[in-house]
Design a protein around this motif. Structure first.
Motif, PDB file in Angstrom:
ATOM      1  N   SER A  59      -4.227   7.167  -1.478  1.00 36.88           N
ATOM      2  CA  SER A  59      -3.490   5.919  -1.328  1.00 36.88           C
ATOM      3  C   SER A  59      -3.882   4.987  -2.457  1.00 36.88           C
ATOM      4  CB  SER A  59      -3.786   5.267   0.026  1.00 36.88           C
ATOM      5  OG  SER A  59      -5.148   4.914   0.116  1.00 36.88           O
ATOM      6  N   THR A  73       0.936   5.431   0.158  1.00 40.09           N
ATOM      7  CA  THR A  73       0.098   6.518   0.688  1.00 40.09           C
ATOM      8  C   THR A  73       0.875   7.820   0.616  1.00 40.09           C
ATOM      9  OG1 THR A  73      -0.921   4.935   2.207  1.00 40.09           O
ATOM     10  CG2 THR A  73      -1.278   7.271   2.644  1.00 40.09           C
ATOM     11  N   ASN A  74       0.203   8.884   0.166  1.00 39.80           N
ATOM     12  CA  ASN A  74       0.767  10.234   0.274  1.00 39.80           C
ATOM     13  C   ASN A  74      -0.335  11.190   0.732  1.00 39.80           C
ATOM     14  OD1 ASN A  74      -0.797  10.657  -1.972  1.00 39.80           O
ATOM     15  ND2 ASN A  74       0.908  11.083  -3.375  1.00 39.80           N
ATOM     16  N   ARG A  83       0.847  -1.185   0.000  1.00 45.59           N
ATOM     17  CA  ARG A  83       0.000   0.000   0.000  1.00 45.59           C
ATOM     18  C   ARG A  83       0.886   1.239   0.000  1.00 45.59           C
ATOM     19  NH1 ARG A  83      -4.056  -0.009   4.696  1.00 45.59           N
ATOM     20  NH2 ARG A  83      -2.129   0.278   5.883  1.00 45.59           N
ATOM     21  N   HIS A 122      -3.216   0.523  -3.580  1.00 43.50           N
ATOM     22  CA  HIS A 122      -2.671  -0.752  -3.133  1.00 43.50           C
ATOM     23  C   HIS A 122      -2.848  -1.784  -4.231  1.00 43.50           C
ATOM     24  CE1 HIS A 122      -6.977  -1.282  -2.247  1.00 43.50           C
ATOM     25  NE2 HIS A 122      -6.740  -2.594  -2.381  1.00 43.50           N
TER      26      HIS A 122
END
Length: 735
Positions: free
Chosen positions: A49, A44-45, A42, A51
């Motif tokens: 996100s 994320t920023n 996964r 995945h």
């Protein structure tokens, strides 16, 4: 970035996480069937996100043959391993009386990658055949293989790990159990839901159908990416080659590295890696010999493929052999071209002038230990046939560290360091070539430092002294006084002496006439002069030279002193006095007894010839140890630590070639457990023909024969028994 396996974050597990640009890897080293499941990554920023997931099925290795290749041998093995045949006897003979217990625990270890580690502990009971020992790392059983080598012999339990990797880090637990108890093992689950999940993941039946399908690989190896060549590497740097290889899950795939067609030897500098299609070679601490063509070859059952790359390592020499300035090098070569000067070279070497001193050396007057310096100028300057020599009082000057000669470009010099009075005289410098020679001379006067004034400082006192020392005035009177009127006679004779070894002996007597200048006194042992030493051993003779034996004759008193005696000194000692009218003799006997400690019992030394038969029988009766054996063991009880009643004493300054004798006294005595050791500058003294040690009756001695400068230092005598120790030291300086 987060990795999730079966809804559980696995970021802390032993694995390798690689992310380069837009390519993300998660490598699991040494997979087992427990690693099967669904893996999710996964990203994320701050905007959101994303995945992606995939399933991993780990297929147990099937390249191990589980069926017997020899039916008869299998039956024989099964027969031998049938424990039912021995069950009754084991139950009758072995009785487990104690639960396992570790008498010595494991210790923490911190090491670097690639080294071997060793874990060991001690376990009780020893003779329990039902005891079982297991090893765990981070709660999991330690894997089997050539790198993990457990051992269990008697009470010794150990685990050896060969060529450890970072993934081997963790908590290692040794578990022992038998019929009565176990150690460090929890049988019940502490997490029921986790146990169910583990059992689900370990259920191999879910993957049984696809097991054989996935193992079949019909793709020949192919390098997806190739390693890059390294053309400008320096010695001491690290080189890294890497590439991608397909197929990834081929158990029969074999990867090998070659250098210039020869297999690369894997070691601490060459470290190959092959994992999930990732192939790499690391070379640590490059050297110039590592340069060459490196080939990576991949082979499986279908085919083979290879890729090559180059490595060029430049040596990091401190001296640059190649020019850094081409124009400057050409100019230097032009200037160094001797062919341009060939004609003039021979012209200059032709000698056209005889030697001539343009300046002369000067007279010098200095004090003792100062430096003398002579210098002059000489032409021609560039005459290769010119020879310069120095003379002292018309004798060629001796070469040595104090004399330094110089001749360079017409400059001629002589330096004399630390001048002595004998260096005084005329110094001559002679220059000679094929056409002639030249000479220049000067005087050197060295004023000595007079510590003794030879000339008188008081003229009137000198004349008075000369008058008093004039023996002619007393010549007649001396003749009258020297007239001998009586033959020698001992008014008090010597006495017999009996003593123990190492004691001092003193003989004395009284003699008349007293004022006889021609009276001569000699000492003899068994009729032989003591100075001759015919009947003394070499050690005794040496001791005499070392002033062990001294004589005295003063105003009618004659004496013989021996600082310490040996049994060999026993005999008849005679003092003989002689003058012009006759001689007188007085004698006495010396008996020296010695005992040696042998197996804790006192025994007399061997007498080659008895001097008294009755006394000898009495000695044998007294020395019969059987009468005192029981009482001796009860009586000798040492209650104190060693101590020196007399400190180590002897000479502290010697001249090379002289000998030294050191002695001291030690208590308690007798002590059968007392041990005496000698040290030189803190190092045990090596006894030999020059170093002789003695210890008897509480007397300790050290003799050094023919001392050398390297014998200088601190000598220590150390006494040790069961209650303690003591030591005494003395320093010696040999010049």
């Amino acid at each position: 970035m987060n990795w999730i396996a079966s809804d559980e974050d696995i970021g802390d597990l032993d694995s390798e996480h690689i992310m380069t640009l837009d390519l993300l890897h998660w490598n699991i080293v040494h997979t087992t069937t427990l690693d099967a499941g669904e893996y999710t990554v996964r990203a994320t920023n701050h905007l959101g996100s994303a995945h992606t997931s995939s399933c991993v099925r780990v297929i147990s290795q099937s390249d191990i043959l589980t069926e017997s290749q020899n039916e008869q041998a299998l039956e024989q093995i099964q027969y031998l391993e049938d424990s039912s045949r021995h069950r009754r006897t084991v139950a009758e003979d072995v009785t487990v009386m104690q639960a396992p217990q570790f008498t010595r625990p494991l210790h923490n270890i911190e090491t670097v990658e690639g080294t071997n580690i060793h874990l060991e502990c001690r376990l009780q009971p020893v003779g329990d055949p039902t005891i079982r020992v297991d090893w765990f790392v981070n709660g999991r059983p330690v894997g089997t293989g050539h790198r993990f080598r457990p051992a269990h012999e008697f009470d010794y339990v150990a685990l050896d790990l060969l060529s450890v990797y970072p993934v081997d880090s963790g908590v290692y637990t040794c578990q022992a159990r038998n019929q009565l108890a176990k150690r460090d093992l929890i049988l019940d689950s502490q997490h029921p839901s986790g146990l169910e999940k583990i059992q689900y993941l370990e259920d191999s039946s879910r993957y049984k159908k696809s097991e054989y399908v996935d193992e079949v690989v019909n793709i020949r190896p192919r390098f997806v990416t190739k390693p890059k060549s390294l053309d400008n590497m320096r010695e001491g740097k690290h080189a890294h080659f890497e590439c991608k290889l397909e197929p990834v899950t081929d158990p029969n795939l074999k990867v090998e590295w070659y250098m210039n067609g020869r297999p690369v030897t894997v070691g601490h500098r060459f470290r190959p890696i092959h994992d999930f299609g990732y192939v790499a070679l690391d070379i640590i601490d490059l050297i110039a010999e590592d340069s060459g063509t490196y080939t990576c070859r991949a082979v499986n059952l279908v085919g083979a493929d290879e890729t090559t790359c180059n490595l060029i390592c430049r040596s990091s020499a401190q001296i640059l052999t190649s020019t850094q300035n081409e124009m400057g090098l050409e100019q230097i070569q032009y200037l160094e071209d001797r062919s341009r000067y060939q004609r003039s070279e021979y012209t200059e070497e032709t000698t056209k002038q005889a030697p001539t001193f343009t300046t002369s050396i000067k007279n010098i007057s200095i004090k003792e230990s100062q430096r003398a310096h002579f210098e002059c100028r000489l032409i021609p300057v560039s005459d290769p046939t010119m020879k310069v020599e120095w003379f002292h009082n018309n004798v060629p000057l001796k070469s040595g560290s104090r004399f330094t000669e110089t001749h360079a470009f017409g400059f001629v010099a002589l330096d004399v360091q630390h001048c002595l009075p004998e260096d005084s005289g005329t110094y001559t410098c002679r220059a000679k070539n094929a056409l002639g020679e030249a000479i220049t001379s000067a005087n050197l006067a060295v004023l000595s430092k007079k510590s003794i004034y030879l000339d008188t400082q008081h003229e009137s006192a000198l004349s008075r002294i000369n008058y008093l020392e004039d023996t002619s005035r007393y010549q007649r009177q001396t003749v009258q006084e020297d007239s001998v009127t009586q033959a020698p006679m001992f008014t008090q004779p010597m006495k017999d002496i009996k003593c123990a070894e190492n004691q001092a002996v003193h003989f004395e007597a009284r003699l008349i006439p007293v004022g006889d200048p021609k009276l001569k006194v000699d000492w003899l042992r068994n009729g032989v002069p003591i100075q001759a030493c015919e009947f003394f051993s070499s050690l005794i003779c040496w001791n005499m030279r070392a002033n062990r034996v001294t004589t005295m004759h003063d105003f009618g008193y004659v004496a013989l002193n021996m600082k310490y005696v040996y049994p060999e000194d026993s005999g008849t000692y005679t003092c003989r006095a002689t003058n012009e009218l006759g001689e007188a003799v007085t004698s006495s006997s010396l008996v020296v007894h010695y005992y040696s400690i042998y197996h804790g019992k006192a025994k007399a030394s061997l007498l080659l010839e008895s001097q008294h038969e009755g006394a000898l029988q009495k000695l044998h009766q007294l020395e019969d140890s059987t009468k005192y054996q029981r009482r001796q063991e009860d009586d000798i009880i040492v209650t104190q630590a060693p101590r020196f009643t007399t400190q180590l004493n002897g000479p502290t300054k010697l001249v090379e070639g002289q000998s030294a004798h050191y002695e001291c006294r030690i208590e308690p005595y007798p002590d059968p457990n007392l041990k005496v050791e000698w040290y030189h500058n803190g190092t045990p003294l090596q006894t030999g023909h020059r170093f002789r040690t003695t210890y008897d009756f509480g007397f300790a001695a050290l003799d050094i024969l023919t001392a050398y400068p390297e014998d200088s230092g601190e000598y220590t005598c150390k006494a040790i028994n069961k209650l303690g120790q003591a030591q005494s030291s003395i320093k010696l300086n040999v010049t």
